[in-house]
Design an enzyme around this catalytic site. Structure first.
Site, PDB file in Angstrom:
ATOM      1  CD  GLU A  83       8.689  11.235 -15.617  1.00  0.00           C
ATOM      2  OE1 GLU A  83       7.977  11.847 -14.834  1.00  0.00           O
ATOM      3  OE2 GLU A  83       9.553  11.792 -16.315  1.00  0.00           O
ATOM      4  CE  LYS A 126      11.385  18.641 -11.736  1.00  0.00           C
ATOM      5  NZ  LYS A 126      10.209  19.148 -12.443  1.00  0.00           N
ATOM      6  CB  SER A 186      12.845  21.497 -16.076  1.00  0.00           C
ATOM      7  OG  SER A 186      12.078  22.665 -16.275  1.00  0.00           O
ATOM      8  CG  HIS A 190      -1.705  -1.222   1.439  1.00  0.00           C
ATOM      9  ND1 HIS A 190      -2.964  -1.456   0.933  1.00  0.00           N
ATOM     10  CD2 HIS A 190      -1.366  -2.343   2.119  1.00  0.00           C
ATOM     11  CE1 HIS A 190      -3.371  -2.659   1.297  1.00  0.00           C
ATOM     12  NE2 HIS A 190      -2.417  -3.223   2.015  1.00  0.00           N
TER      13      HIS A 190
END
Ligand code: ARG
Length: 468
Positions: free
Chosen positions: A300, A293, A287, A160
């Site tokens: 992804e 970043k 970024s 979880h």
């Protein structure tokens, strides 16, 4: 009507050529030309059989073979003039062969594009499965490298997405290796199912000519372990069946889903909140706006491409679901999703390998997270069981301790002995020994557990499999 206004391959009964729009709409050569080498191989096998049964002469076979060899070379050199108006790979190649030898007119004897394309794709699937297995092995080796390097580095295991019990990076990486190992097996099954030759099925009902299906199958490598020919059993099924497409797309989907879950682990671990890993600069991007970043794009994209690969399976299932037997032109649309799943999954596996090899675990952060005594709450319940308390009661006792620690703002392991004893007399003075991670792992030496010997033996197991 002059001959050049007719379609060279099937134009006999037509009085006009297809509309330009219909040509664009109906062509598949733009994507099925990648089957060229399989199509030529299939033609070689078929031609050899035609010569064997006397339907073409030895001289004609020779000419066909030479012509096919030339075509093969042109294709390899990217020098083949693919023509949209010839519709598909099969007719392009047959037409080009016709330019080299008159014998080409006999090549399609006893054959239909229906059994031809089914054969091409079976040859493709055999290769695709074994190539993906090689890519899988590469990715698994990279995971194994990490499993070995950080075999005993403790991290929290999660259920979880809540800290559950301590595991090691070795145990966690081996979990992913196990799932990719099953994928590897699955591709063997798909390749095995691909191993039946459709040639001789013709359009649906074979041929009145004296074809020798076993002969063709053997030449094309559709044989069992004893060298016996493997044939499709029913001509209608052979040209209508797209099970292999579905099985292949499904095996690709399952592998992609496994990679996607792996990707998700690393995306989380790479976040500042976890900080367990540092991904290599070479597989991350920055970024355009925020200078600080460093994004885990490779993972992804794997998650994103998994959507695409699962979509390809859905695409195929829907494509086939309403079709009456046997071949329907809808089936021409069966190839792009298969090729796409193959290409994208191959890329995903290569990226996992490349990124994993350069990934570094931040050992301090991992150790800190794994030192949370709550991870050993279950071990404490086991401790009470070993002192004679039934598990349900032990569970309850530990629950009370956790509540107490929480209300006092201290760690579970910091509860004073007197308070602990008040909750249960089974909490003898040695109860705090439980919070030693070394002890926790050394007591988990049964198969499937994260004990150091178990991890070492599973690493050895995969090393021996992957180095074969
Ligand atoms: N390009 C076709 C396909 O991929 C080849 C089979 C055509 N068969 C036919 N009966 N029109 O499906």
């Amino acid at each position: 009507m002059p001959n050049e206004t007719k379609h060279a391959t099937w134009g006999g009964r037509f009085s006009s050529r297809p509309d330009a729009l219909m040509q664009i709409f109906g062509e598949s050569v733009s994507f099925d030309k990648r089957l060229a080498s399989y199509d030529l191989k299939g033609s070689l096998g078929h031609a050899a059989m035609l010569a064997y049964v006397g339907l073409i002469s030895a001289e004609e076979l020779k000419e066909i073979e030479l012509g096919i060899q030339e075509l093969q070379e042109e294709i390899l050199k990217d020098d083949f003039p693919w023509k949209l108006e010839m519709e598909d790979v099969h007719m392009n190649l047959e037409q080009a062969l016709r330019g080299k030898t008159k014998a080409a007119d006999k090549l399609h004897t006893g054959r239909s594009r229906n059994d031809q394309v089914a054969t091409d794709m079976r040859l493709f699937f055999k290769d695709a499965c074994s190539n993906l297995q090689v890519s899988l092995e590469g990715a698994m080796q990279a995971l194994l490298f990490i499993a070995e390097k950080y075999a005993s580095l403790p991290i929290p295991g999660y259920t979880h997405l809540q800290r559950a019990q301590p595991v090691t990076v070795g145990h966690h990486m081996l979990a992913h290796i196990e799932s990719l190992g099953r994928d590897h097996e699955r591709f063997s099954v798909v390749a095995k199912h691909a191993n039946a030759c459709p040639l001789g099925s013709g359009a649906i009902a074979g041929s009145t000519l004296p074809l020798d299906r076993e002969y063709t199958a053997k030449i094309l490598g559709f044989v069992d372990d004893d060298g016996n020919a493997c044939l499709t059993a029913n001509g209608m099924d052979a040209v209508a069946d797209r099970d292999l497409f579905l099985e292949f797309a499904s095996a690709c989907s399952m592998t992609a889903v496994h990679l996607s879950r792996l990707a998700e682990d690393f995306i989380l671990w790479n976040s500042s909140e976890f900080g367990f890993v540092t991904l290599p600069d070479s597989f991350t991007t920055g970024s355009s706006l925020m200078p600080q970043k460093k994004n885990p794009d490779c993972y992804e994209l794997i998650r994103g491409k998994t959507g695409r690969i699962v979509g390809n399976l859905t695409n195929l299932l829907v494509l086939v679901k309403g079709l009456p037997l046997t071949y329907n032109r809808d089936l021409q649309e069966d190839k792009p999703p298969v090729f796409d799943s193959y290409d994208q999954l191959s890329l995903c596996l290569a990226v996992v390998k490349g990124c994993m090899e350069e990934t570094v675990f931040n050992e301090k952060k991992c150790q800190l997270a794994a030192s949370d005594p709550l991870l050993l709450a279950t071990d404490l319940a086991d401790f009470l069981v070993s002192k004679g308390l039934p598990f349900r009661q032990a569970h309850h006792v530990v629950g009370e301790l956790v509540g107490l620690a929480e209300s006092q703002g201290i760690r579970l392991s910091e509860i004073p002995d007197e308070d602990a004893k008040q909750i249960s007399e089974f909490l003898t003075n040695d109860w705090r020994e439980v919070f030693d991670l070394k002890r926790a792992f050394s007591m988990r030496e049964k198969p499937g557990m994260p004990g150091p010997k178990q991890i070492a033996s599973r690493i050895a197991h995969w090393n021996s499999i992957l180095s074969d």
